[in-house]
Write an enzyme that holds these catalytic residues in place. Structure first.
Site, mmCIF file in Angstrom:
data_model
loop_
_atom_site.group_PDB
_atom_site.id
_atom_site.type_symbol
_atom_site.label_atom_id
_atom_site.label_comp_id
_atom_site.label_asym_id
_atom_site.label_seq_id
_atom_site.Cartn_x
_atom_site.Cartn_y
_atom_site.Cartn_z
ATOM 1 N N SER A 333 40.599 46.447 46.090
ATOM 2 C CA SER A 333 40.424 45.011 46.308
ATOM 3 C C SER A 333 41.797 44.372 46.449
ATOM 4 C CB SER A 333 39.677 44.390 45.119
ATOM 5 O OG SER A 333 39.705 42.979 45.177
ATOM 6 N N TYR A 346 38.599 42.584 36.033
ATOM 7 C CA TYR A 346 38.567 43.057 37.417
ATOM 8 C C TYR A 346 39.985 43.276 37.946
ATOM 9 C CZ TYR A 346 36.821 43.546 42.193
ATOM 10 O OH TYR A 346 36.502 44.023 43.443
#
Length: 430
Positions: A333, A346
């Site tokens: 990501s 995250y």
């Protein structure tokens, strides 16, 4: 059963034949039909007089063959004029500009028996109302002269293949003669050899929806053999249909290491190899540094986003090293490259995943293993539904990522790109 010298008669291979490839056409309905007559097995008869097309299995076999052939140095394609062979060549989409039809590559003519059923001896010897085996062998030998140009590809039939092998003194197994097999005949000293080339086997975690589903669909469409892992196998069946000779399902739980070991073992048992691993499954639960941290939730996120990819990489790495061109693609990501929010769980786990990618690259490099982080910003999936920074239409689409994954798998060892940052909105470059 090898073809006899009596079957061949005076037919001989041209003396100046070089290395070449052979592709037997994909399956037709007649290829799959068998009956027993008075206890004797009879097979469907389709020779030069039966001009039928491929069934769905045969079309899929042609796609798989194309995946292999597009990576080989094919100099020219010489094809039988029968529909099933031409369809195979067209669907395979080989990309060779030199394409020729040769009547001598037609299957043996079985006369009045065409479209029916016949016993083994019909295919092994001269049989009433069929093409003479010596004449058939002589025309196949004539067609084989095309291979005086090295790396010619023949697209033809099972009977033609058996004659070619007999002319060159090569023994074939059942696996060699299966429909849709890509064979490489090599002139050795003192004898010819034949090798099977098959499409790569790729494992993907979490392919039931979103990015993972798009990746799986893309790779399937481009002729890869797939092993898919998800918590619920029935979700895979709903998404991709039943399992097949090129499609395998396994239970994968990113919090259960035993399921990972069982999955890899089952994939190797089915396919005999692993060429690529795509660590796609992830957890985007918002563990927020500005609030009380739920460490149970954080540990779950750590296991799914970091430990599971590590374990899968560890399990697959020995097989990836064997191929000389193994690939590990980690769906990371932009949150693993920079920070735009307080979601510490995250952000941390995606940064850590990048460390796994770099370490995999370091460990596997000398064995041909290449690893890449694909780092998208907002992708139009459920995981990005929370944001109002950008509309879903302006987000990265799942198939955009799927195309990048396939490019990463197909990129050569000598020119590898270790990270791909994918943006859909203005950001500073890190």
């Amino acid at each position: 059963m090898p073809i006899s010298l009596e079957y061949l008669g005076p037919a001989q291979a041209p003396a100046s034949v070089g290395d070449f490839y052979f592709l037997r056409h994909g399956k037709t309905d007649l290829n799959e039909k068998e009956v027993f007559v008075q206890g004797e097995k009879h097979w469907g008869v389709q020779g030069a007089g039966t001009n039928i097309g491929l069934n769905e299995t045969g079309k899929r076999q042609a796609v798989l063959a194309g995946n292999v052939l597009r990576k080989l140095p094919i100099s020219s394609v010489v094809c039988s004029p029968l529909l099933r062979a031409i369809q195979t060549a067209v669907i395979a989409n080989i990309g060779c500009l030199c394409f020729e039809i040769d009547d001598d590559l037609k299957e043996r003519d079985f006369g009045k028996h065409e479209g029916g059923y016949g016993p083994l001896k019909m295919f092994e010897e001269n049989y009433p109302d069929t093409e003479n085996t010596e004449l058939f062998s002589m025309r196949v030998a004539k067609a084989l002269a095309h291979a005086e140009t090295e790396n010619t590809l023949f697209v033809s039939h099972g009977g033609v293949l058996r004659v070619v092998a007999a002319l060159l003194g090569v023994e074939l197994t059942k696996e060699h003669t299966d429909n849709g097999r890509v064979l490489h005949f090599r002139r050795g000293c003192p004898q010819w050899t034949v090798e099977i080339h098959q499409s790569p086997v790729i494992l993907i975690s979490g392919p039931s929806r979103g990015i993972g589903k798009a990746i799986a669909e893309n790779l399937i469409a481009h002729g890869y053999r797939m092993s898919l892992g998800a918590r619920r196998v029935k979700d895979l069946e709903s998404a991709f249909g039943p399992q097949s000779e090129w499609l395998h399902y396994a239970r994968f739980d990113a919090e259960d290491n035993d399921t990972m070991a069982a999955w890899v073992t089952a994939a190797v048992e089915k396919f005999g190899r692993i060429d690529g691993l795509i660590n796609n499954a992830g957890c985007g639960e918002p563990v927020n540094l500005e609030k009380d941290i739920d460490y149970k939730q954080f540990h779950r996120q750590w296991h799914i986003n970091c430990v599971a990819p590590l374990r899968m990489t560890e399990l697959c790495l020995p097989y990836l090293c064997e191929t000389g061109s193994g690939r590990v693609v980690n769906i990371n990501s932009m949150s693993g490259q920079r920070v735009l929010n307080p979601f510490v769980g995250y952000n941390m786990t995606k940064h850590a995943l990048g460390g796994l990618t770099k370490t995999t690259q370091h460990v596997g490099w000398d064995r041909g293993v290449r690893a890449i982080d694909i780092c998208p910003g907002f992708v139009a999936t459920e995981m990005s539904a929370w944001t109002d920074l950008i509309s879903s239409n302006d987000m990265i689409q799942p198939n955009d990522i799927a195309n990048l994954v396939r490019e990463a798998i197909e990129r050569p060892n000598r020119a590898y790109v270790p990270r791909s940052e994918v943006m859909c909105m203005k950001e500073s470059i890190h």
